[in-house]
Design a protein around this motif. Sequence first.
Motif, mmCIF file in Angstrom:
data_model
loop_
_atom_site.group_PDB
_atom_site.id
_atom_site.type_symbol
_atom_site.label_atom_id
_atom_site.label_comp_id
_atom_site.label_asym_id
_atom_site.label_seq_id
_atom_site.Cartn_x
_atom_site.Cartn_y
_atom_site.Cartn_z
ATOM 1 N N SER A 45 -5.429 57.061 9.080
ATOM 2 C CA SER A 45 -5.726 55.788 8.692
ATOM 3 C C SER A 45 -4.547 55.090 7.767
ATOM 4 O O SER A 45 -4.177 53.883 8.217
ATOM 5 C CB SER A 45 -7.017 55.587 8.008
ATOM 6 O OG SER A 45 -8.120 56.204 8.548
ATOM 7 N N ILE A 46 -4.148 55.798 7.056
ATOM 8 C CA ILE A 46 -2.782 55.136 6.058
ATOM 9 C C ILE A 46 -1.630 55.119 7.251
ATOM 10 O O ILE A 46 -0.948 53.790 7.112
ATOM 11 C CB ILE A 46 -2.436 56.002 5.125
ATOM 12 C CG1 ILE A 46 -3.726 56.292 4.213
ATOM 13 C CG2 ILE A 46 -1.163 55.782 4.249
ATOM 14 C CD1 ILE A 46 -3.371 57.395 2.997
ATOM 15 N N LEU A 47 -1.381 55.864 8.030
ATOM 16 C CA LEU A 47 -0.230 55.631 9.016
ATOM 17 C C LEU A 47 -0.493 54.191 9.885
ATOM 18 O O LEU A 47 0.449 53.693 9.909
ATOM 19 C CB LEU A 47 -0.143 56.990 9.818
ATOM 20 C CG LEU A 47 1.026 56.998 10.849
ATOM 21 C CD1 LEU A 47 1.403 58.375 11.081
ATOM 22 C CD2 LEU A 47 0.703 56.353 12.286
ATOM 23 N N GLY A 85 4.802 60.884 15.066
ATOM 24 C CA GLY A 85 4.517 62.166 15.178
ATOM 25 C C GLY A 85 5.014 63.177 14.328
ATOM 26 O O GLY A 85 6.141 62.844 13.698
ATOM 27 N N SER A 86 4.293 64.335 14.091
ATOM 28 C CA SER A 86 4.839 65.609 13.172
ATOM 29 C C SER A 86 4.141 65.139 11.866
ATOM 30 O O SER A 86 4.297 64.433 10.833
ATOM 31 C CB SER A 86 6.478 65.492 12.933
ATOM 32 O OG SER A 86 6.778 66.500 12.269
ATOM 33 N N GLY A 87 3.128 66.428 11.673
ATOM 34 C CA GLY A 87 2.177 66.520 10.544
ATOM 35 C C GLY A 87 1.292 65.262 10.576
ATOM 36 O O GLY A 87 0.480 65.064 9.394
ATOM 37 N N VAL A 88 0.892 64.879 11.638
ATOM 38 C CA VAL A 88 -0.133 63.871 11.753
ATOM 39 C C VAL A 88 -1.461 64.723 11.910
ATOM 40 O O VAL A 88 -1.763 65.498 12.592
ATOM 41 C CB VAL A 88 0.037 62.909 13.217
ATOM 42 C CG1 VAL A 88 -1.448 62.111 13.141
ATOM 43 C CG2 VAL A 88 1.114 62.063 13.058
ATOM 44 N N ARG A 89 -2.307 64.316 10.995
ATOM 45 C CA ARG A 89 -3.527 65.008 10.676
ATOM 46 C C ARG A 89 -4.634 63.844 10.535
ATOM 47 O O ARG A 89 -4.305 62.718 9.871
ATOM 48 C CB ARG A 89 -3.667 65.763 9.672
ATOM 49 C CG ARG A 89 -2.799 67.231 10.147
ATOM 50 C CD ARG A 89 -3.652 68.066 10.884
ATOM 51 N NE ARG A 89 -3.003 69.318 11.720
ATOM 52 C CZ ARG A 89 -3.273 70.538 12.132
ATOM 53 N NH1 ARG A 89 -4.804 70.541 12.072
ATOM 54 N NH2 ARG A 89 -2.840 71.336 12.594
ATOM 55 N N ALA A 90 -5.950 63.940 10.594
ATOM 56 C CA ALA A 90 -6.996 63.120 10.312
ATOM 57 C C ALA A 90 -7.130 62.486 8.813
ATOM 58 O O ALA A 90 -7.279 61.533 8.517
ATOM 59 C CB ALA A 90 -8.202 63.653 10.624
ATOM 60 N N LYS A 116 12.304 62.614 9.240
ATOM 61 C CA LYS A 116 11.823 63.376 8.382
ATOM 62 C C LYS A 116 11.154 64.668 8.861
ATOM 63 O O LYS A 116 10.493 64.257 9.910
ATOM 64 C CB LYS A 116 11.087 62.527 7.126
ATOM 65 C CG LYS A 116 11.802 61.483 6.397
ATOM 66 C CD LYS A 116 12.661 62.161 5.360
ATOM 67 C CE LYS A 116 13.042 61.003 4.471
ATOM 68 N NZ LYS A 116 13.711 61.436 3.508
ATOM 69 N N PRO A 117 10.869 65.828 8.412
ATOM 70 C CA PRO A 117 10.021 66.828 8.892
ATOM 71 C C PRO A 117 8.657 66.272 9.027
ATOM 72 O O PRO A 117 8.062 66.814 10.031
ATOM 73 C CB PRO A 117 10.291 67.773 7.837
ATOM 74 C CG PRO A 117 11.722 67.570 7.268
ATOM 75 C CD PRO A 117 11.855 66.159 7.345
ATOM 76 N N ASN A 118 8.249 65.322 7.975
ATOM 77 C CA ASN A 118 6.640 65.098 8.207
ATOM 78 C C ASN A 118 6.619 63.490 8.231
ATOM 79 O O ASN A 118 7.306 62.809 7.652
ATOM 80 C CB ASN A 118 6.132 65.664 7.146
ATOM 81 C CG ASN A 118 4.440 65.167 7.264
ATOM 82 O OD1 ASN A 118 3.775 64.163 7.332
ATOM 83 N ND2 ASN A 118 3.755 66.370 6.769
ATOM 84 N N VAL A 119 6.157 63.035 9.298
ATOM 85 C CA VAL A 119 5.925 61.451 9.431
ATOM 86 C C VAL A 119 5.494 60.730 8.172
ATOM 87 O O VAL A 119 5.929 59.527 7.926
ATOM 88 C CB VAL A 119 5.298 61.278 10.835
ATOM 89 C CG1 VAL A 119 3.839 61.251 10.701
ATOM 90 C CG2 VAL A 119 5.859 59.772 11.002
ATOM 91 N N ASN A 120 4.806 61.510 7.485
ATOM 92 C CA ASN A 120 3.968 60.682 6.518
ATOM 93 C C ASN A 120 4.916 60.445 5.280
ATOM 94 O O ASN A 120 4.594 59.698 4.423
ATOM 95 C CB ASN A 120 2.686 61.567 5.950
ATOM 96 C CG ASN A 120 1.711 61.816 6.963
ATOM 97 O OD1 ASN A 120 1.285 60.759 7.464
ATOM 98 N ND2 ASN A 120 1.522 62.896 7.361
ATOM 99 N N ASP A 121 6.134 61.138 5.349
ATOM 100 C CA ASP A 121 7.220 60.867 4.243
ATOM 101 C C ASP A 121 8.254 59.704 4.563
ATOM 102 O O ASP A 121 9.282 59.533 4.152
ATOM 103 C CB ASP A 121 8.036 62.021 3.863
ATOM 104 C CG ASP A 121 7.014 63.213 3.256
ATOM 105 O OD1 ASP A 121 6.145 62.787 2.635
ATOM 106 O OD2 ASP A 121 7.360 64.221 3.728
ATOM 107 N N ALA A 122 7.937 59.145 6.097
ATOM 108 C CA ALA A 122 8.953 58.161 6.588
ATOM 109 C C ALA A 122 8.221 56.970 7.025
ATOM 110 O O ALA A 122 8.822 56.384 7.980
ATOM 111 C CB ALA A 122 9.678 58.953 7.840
ATOM 112 N N LEU A 123 7.195 56.518 6.445
ATOM 113 C CA LEU A 123 6.455 55.554 6.934
ATOM 114 C C LEU A 123 7.253 54.267 6.918
ATOM 115 O O LEU A 123 7.037 53.038 7.637
ATOM 116 C CB LEU A 123 5.180 55.284 5.991
ATOM 117 C CG LEU A 123 4.066 56.453 6.429
ATOM 118 C CD1 LEU A 123 3.020 56.015 5.599
ATOM 119 C CD2 LEU A 123 3.857 56.878 7.827
#
Length: 242
Positions: free
Chosen positions: A186-188, A177-182, A151-158
């Motif tokens: 923690s959720i990741l 990686g990709s779109g990882v921010r503070a 996915k373009p953003n890892v938060n959409d592919a957990l």
Amino acid sequence: MKTLEIAVFNIESALLAQSAGADRIELCENPFDGGTTPSYGTLKSISEKIQIPVFPIIRPRGGDFLYSDDEFEVMKQDLIMIKSLGFKGAVIGLLNADGHIDTIRTKELVDLAADMEITFHRAFDRCIDPLQSLEDVIATGCKRILTSGQKPNVNDALPLITQLIKKADNRIIILPGSGVRAQKLSILFEETGASECHSSARMEATTKMQFIVESMNENLTSTLVDENEVIAMKKITQSFKN
């Protein structure tokens, strides 16, 4: 604690990432091409000024990850140069035209690297079958896979990241990686069980030029690491225990 890798595209960003607490650096140039092999001058300077581990990317051009024989020869020569400068690792990624991992040439680079630690980068996100490709990359001897879970953003592919980590079963490190921010880090970690994370912590820096020819209509911004974002992510990684 968790490991924080920061992708940088110039020496100023490398220095900022180190001072802000990054555990490891992925070193690239040309961010708008998705990262290409740094110049010799950049490599030499960073090898002398950065104390934390630095893994330069071996990528001769932007675009896809299907390389000609001549491009592969360039990759081998770049890897030899990086090894001679004392870097402890490098980042590679090669695919076949059918979307499978190019295991033959990937293994050749891993063997050439010898005791260097090799990460297989986000070429993995363009493969035809991520679960089979996980096994293929493990077989080449790579130590880590950088992935956004296709996915373009890892938060959409957990869910896929979690599945890859479970299937890897400590045989290889899965590096989200990709779109990882503070804000969501923690959720990741909590949802996937990842032991490492990757972020460019990217910001756009405006030019310091006092004189600009307006008629040229140029974009003179550059890519820089956001030091405060790295500090914030580092605090979160320190709050976890692997």
